[in-house]
Design a protein around this motif. Sequence first.
Motif, PDB file in Angstrom:
ATOM      1  N   ASN A  47       0.827  -1.210   0.000  1.00  0.00           N
ATOM      2  CA  ASN A  47       0.000   0.000   0.000  1.00  0.00           C
ATOM      3  C   ASN A  47       0.859   1.257   0.000  1.00  0.00           C
ATOM      4  O   ASN A  47       1.942   1.273   0.566  1.00  0.00           O
ATOM      5  CB  ASN A  47      -0.900   0.035   1.248  1.00  0.00           C
ATOM      6  CG  ASN A  47      -1.899  -1.092   1.269  1.00  0.00           C
ATOM      7  OD1 ASN A  47      -2.525  -1.392   0.261  1.00  0.00           O
ATOM      8  ND2 ASN A  47      -2.054  -1.729   2.405  1.00  0.00           N
ATOM      9  N   ASP A  51      -2.468   5.362   1.980  1.00  0.00           N
ATOM     10  CA  ASP A  51      -3.465   4.295   2.116  1.00  0.00           C
ATOM     11  C   ASP A  51      -3.206   3.478   3.380  1.00  0.00           C
ATOM     12  O   ASP A  51      -4.143   3.057   4.061  1.00  0.00           O
ATOM     13  CB  ASP A  51      -3.453   3.380   0.890  1.00  0.00           C
ATOM     14  CG  ASP A  51      -3.908   4.083  -0.377  1.00  0.00           C
ATOM     15  OD1 ASP A  51      -4.522   5.169  -0.269  1.00  0.00           O
ATOM     16  OD2 ASP A  51      -3.644   3.550  -1.472  1.00  0.00           O
ATOM     17  N   GLY A  52      -1.936   3.250   3.687  1.00  0.00           N
ATOM     18  CA  GLY A  52      -1.583   2.522   4.899  1.00  0.00           C
ATOM     19  C   GLY A  52      -2.024   3.260   6.144  1.00  0.00           C
ATOM     20  O   GLY A  52      -2.532   2.656   7.097  1.00  0.00           O
ATOM     21  N   LYS A  55      -5.725   2.829   6.492  1.00  0.00           N
ATOM     22  CA  LYS A  55      -6.061   1.483   6.958  1.00  0.00           C
ATOM     23  C   LYS A  55      -5.787   1.359   8.459  1.00  0.00           C
ATOM     24  O   LYS A  55      -6.604   0.810   9.202  1.00  0.00           O
ATOM     25  CB  LYS A  55      -5.270   0.431   6.188  1.00  0.00           C
ATOM     26  CG  LYS A  55      -5.775   0.226   4.768  1.00  0.00           C
ATOM     27  CD  LYS A  55      -4.944  -0.844   4.068  1.00  0.00           C
ATOM     28  CE  LYS A  55      -5.407  -1.059   2.655  1.00  0.00           C
ATOM     29  NZ  LYS A  55      -6.710  -1.666   2.536  1.00  0.00           N
ATOM     30  N   LYS A  58      -8.361   2.637  10.692  1.00  0.00           N
ATOM     31  CA  LYS A  58      -9.532   1.763  10.792  1.00  0.00           C
ATOM     32  C   LYS A  58      -9.231   0.475  11.550  1.00  0.00           C
ATOM     33  O   LYS A  58     -10.074  -0.415  11.631  1.00  0.00           O
ATOM     34  CB  LYS A  58     -10.033   1.405   9.394  1.00  0.00           C
ATOM     35  CG  LYS A  58     -10.550   2.578   8.601  1.00  0.00           C
ATOM     36  CD  LYS A  58     -10.946   2.115   7.207  1.00  0.00           C
ATOM     37  CE  LYS A  58     -11.381   3.274   6.332  1.00  0.00           C
ATOM     38  NZ  LYS A  58     -11.638   2.838   4.943  1.00  0.00           N
ATOM     39  N   ILE A  60      -6.893  -1.692  10.618  1.00  0.00           N
ATOM     40  CA  ILE A  60      -6.453  -2.698   9.653  1.00  0.00           C
ATOM     41  C   ILE A  60      -4.948  -2.560   9.483  1.00  0.00           C
ATOM     42  O   ILE A  60      -4.404  -1.455   9.545  1.00  0.00           O
ATOM     43  CB  ILE A  60      -7.156  -2.482   8.293  1.00  0.00           C
ATOM     44  CG1 ILE A  60      -8.674  -2.548   8.469  1.00  0.00           C
ATOM     45  CG2 ILE A  60      -6.683  -3.494   7.262  1.00  0.00           C
ATOM     46  CD1 ILE A  60      -9.451  -2.096   7.247  1.00  0.00           C
ATOM     47  N   ALA A  62      -1.503  -1.796   8.079  1.00  0.00           N
ATOM     48  CA  ALA A  62      -1.166  -0.772   7.088  1.00  0.00           C
ATOM     49  C   ALA A  62      -0.457  -1.341   5.859  1.00  0.00           C
ATOM     50  O   ALA A  62      -0.681  -0.900   4.743  1.00  0.00           O
ATOM     51  CB  ALA A  62      -0.305   0.316   7.726  1.00  0.00           C
TER      52      ALA A  62
END
Length: 145
Positions: A47, A51-52, A55, A58, A60, A62
């Motif tokens: 990613n 984007d990491g 994530k 959230k 999630i 990375a």
Amino acid sequence: YADESRSAFKAPTRVESLMQDVVLVLPEPSKVVGVLFDAALYCPLKNKLEDGIAKAAKGIAAHCGATAEEAVYSQRRRVLAARGVVLEQTAATSVLVHGKLAVNLFPVIAYDAAFAALQLDLHARIPSPQNVRITARSSLVVEGH
């Protein structure tokens, strides 16, 4: 996906689910072996940093450059600790990437394959690990023989 409609990918994408199906199409009497490993050793760099960070916000993984670098240093620390090297590590050594993504990079430990290609090589390279102490703020880079 490129957006919430989930109708287009951001970039070319592999159909990873097919990898699990390969064993179903192998001819008899093919032998299939599976490998299990510690999840801490799995950290793909797939990613973009932005984007990491999204994530991670959230909850999630990375899976970005910063966390991949963190995983490499973490693996080196684990290997040296298993050899008996004394390593300090504290939460105070975490670094905030773009002020949002916490990664624990320190102590930074890097060595090349000429120094130790295998964990077993460390026995010859570090004959007295109890005499080696790496502080939480250290950087150790070892090259060559």
